[in-house]
Enzyme design. Sequence first.
Site, PDB file in Angstrom:
ATOM      1  CB  CYS A  37       2.881  -1.209  13.363  1.00 58.91           C
ATOM      2  SG  CYS A  37       3.050  -1.079  11.580  1.00 58.91           S
TER       3      CYS A  37
ATOM      4  CB  CYS B  29       3.263   7.469   3.162  1.00 59.38           C
ATOM      5  SG  CYS B  29       3.873   6.366   4.460  1.00 59.38           S
TER       6      CYS B  29
ATOM      7  CD  GLU C 130      -1.226  -0.516   3.645  1.00 63.71           C
ATOM      8  OE1 GLU C 130      -1.484   0.350   4.489  1.00 63.71           O
ATOM      9  OE2 GLU C 130      -1.711  -1.658   3.659  1.00 63.71           O
TER      10      GLU C 130
ATOM     11  CG  LEU D 210      11.833   7.918  21.666  1.00 65.42           C
ATOM     12  CD1 LEU D 210      13.135   7.138  21.586  1.00 65.42           C
ATOM     13  CD2 LEU D 210      12.096   9.352  22.099  1.00 65.42           C
ATOM     14  CG  HIS D 211       6.571   5.089  19.205  1.00 62.43           C
ATOM     15  ND1 HIS D 211       5.921   6.194  18.679  1.00 62.43           N
ATOM     16  CD2 HIS D 211       7.012   4.370  18.135  1.00 62.43           C
ATOM     17  CE1 HIS D 211       5.951   6.131  17.347  1.00 62.43           C
ATOM     18  NE2 HIS D 211       6.609   5.047  16.999  1.00 62.43           N
TER      19      HIS D 211
ATOM     20  CB  CYS E 177       6.142  -1.667  16.238  1.00 60.85           C
ATOM     21  SG  CYS E 177       7.879  -1.235  15.938  1.00 60.85           S
TER      22      CYS E 177
ATOM     23  CB  CYS F 261       1.704   1.893   8.550  1.00 56.84           C
ATOM     24  SG  CYS F 261       2.904   0.707   8.022  1.00 56.84           S
TER      25      CYS F 261
ATOM     26  CB  CYS G 242       7.252  -4.852   9.154  1.00 56.36           C
ATOM     27  SG  CYS G 242       8.540  -3.986  10.094  1.00 56.36           S
TER      28      CYS G 242
END
Length: 348
Positions: free
Chosen positions: A117, A103, A90, A213-214, A114, A331, A110
């Site tokens: 996500c 984007c 996408e 970072l989060h 995380c 995402c 992935c």
Amino acid sequence: MYNILDFNPEKLKQWMKENKESEFRAKQIFDWIYKNIWDFDQMTNIPKNTREKLKNSFYIEIPEVVHMYKSKLDDTFKFLYKYKDGNIIESVVMKYKHGNSICVSTQIGCRMGCKFCASTLEGIVRNLSSGEILAQVLKSQEQIGERISNIVLMGSGEPLDNYDNVMEFLNSVNAEYGLNIGQRHITLSTCGIVPKIIELADKNMQITLAISLHAPNDELRKTMMPVAYKYSIDEVIKACKYYISKTNRRITFEYALVNGVNDTRECGFQLIQLLKGILCHVNLIPVNEVKEREFKKSSSNNVKDFYEMLSSHGIETTIRREMGSDINAACGQLRRSYLESKNDLKGV
């Protein structure tokens, strides 16, 4: 057979030379490709015998549009693209007054894991080649009928986990007779793969580096991002300072606010101490809720309080505007929904 989009201008010039063709033909070919001509036979100023050589050695892979979604809330377009091997990715195009931003995805799936996500839920399928990343930009430009002037590598995948292909992509889009998009109009987002941040710094590119970072401390970050088990926040910050020293570019720290997890005043004060004195700005992101995860979006009051806390201590802070929220523009969400629907149909 090679995807010609994986060749940068210099590499195609070399191929021309080795095949007893004039090097200037490389520029002509790229001129056609960037005018949305993706069939060698339609490149009318290229001699027929040269076109035959090209067809025997290359193909031009532009993905098929599976779906295009247009937000009813803003000028955001979401594209689901299919490559020739059947894999789906996408891309998101966002229209602003200052130009069009895209984007792009750098991997199918992935491996980073995380927790907020959707791209990571089923791991990684494969890396995208430089040409496959570039094709997202070309096809999206064709679809919206306008030039794209800004690129964000923040879609599915971890760009620094596909380092070589991503660097080749950056060289292609920056090339004078490629898309000719300046490095300062490109942002690369990473979860913090420290050795690759240092390697990128040594290239002294002028792109914007964005760090996911989060969390302001290692213990909390480990509950959100498995990469924190490998690289501590101190190591990430040290790499960021090195990047700043080499490039003199401001770092963006992305901070997805999760209700009751990382949006407390204590987290805010820890973040202030962590980032004090660093050439940076913080981009606060109300987390996108993923149905398979437990994270919930912070309240608007908490987002505002967190913003004011950082700003009052001299840390430049923005709150990311939510784009395309009605079309699952975050995402990985749309790709996953599509794959789930296909699997459901198989069971009928």
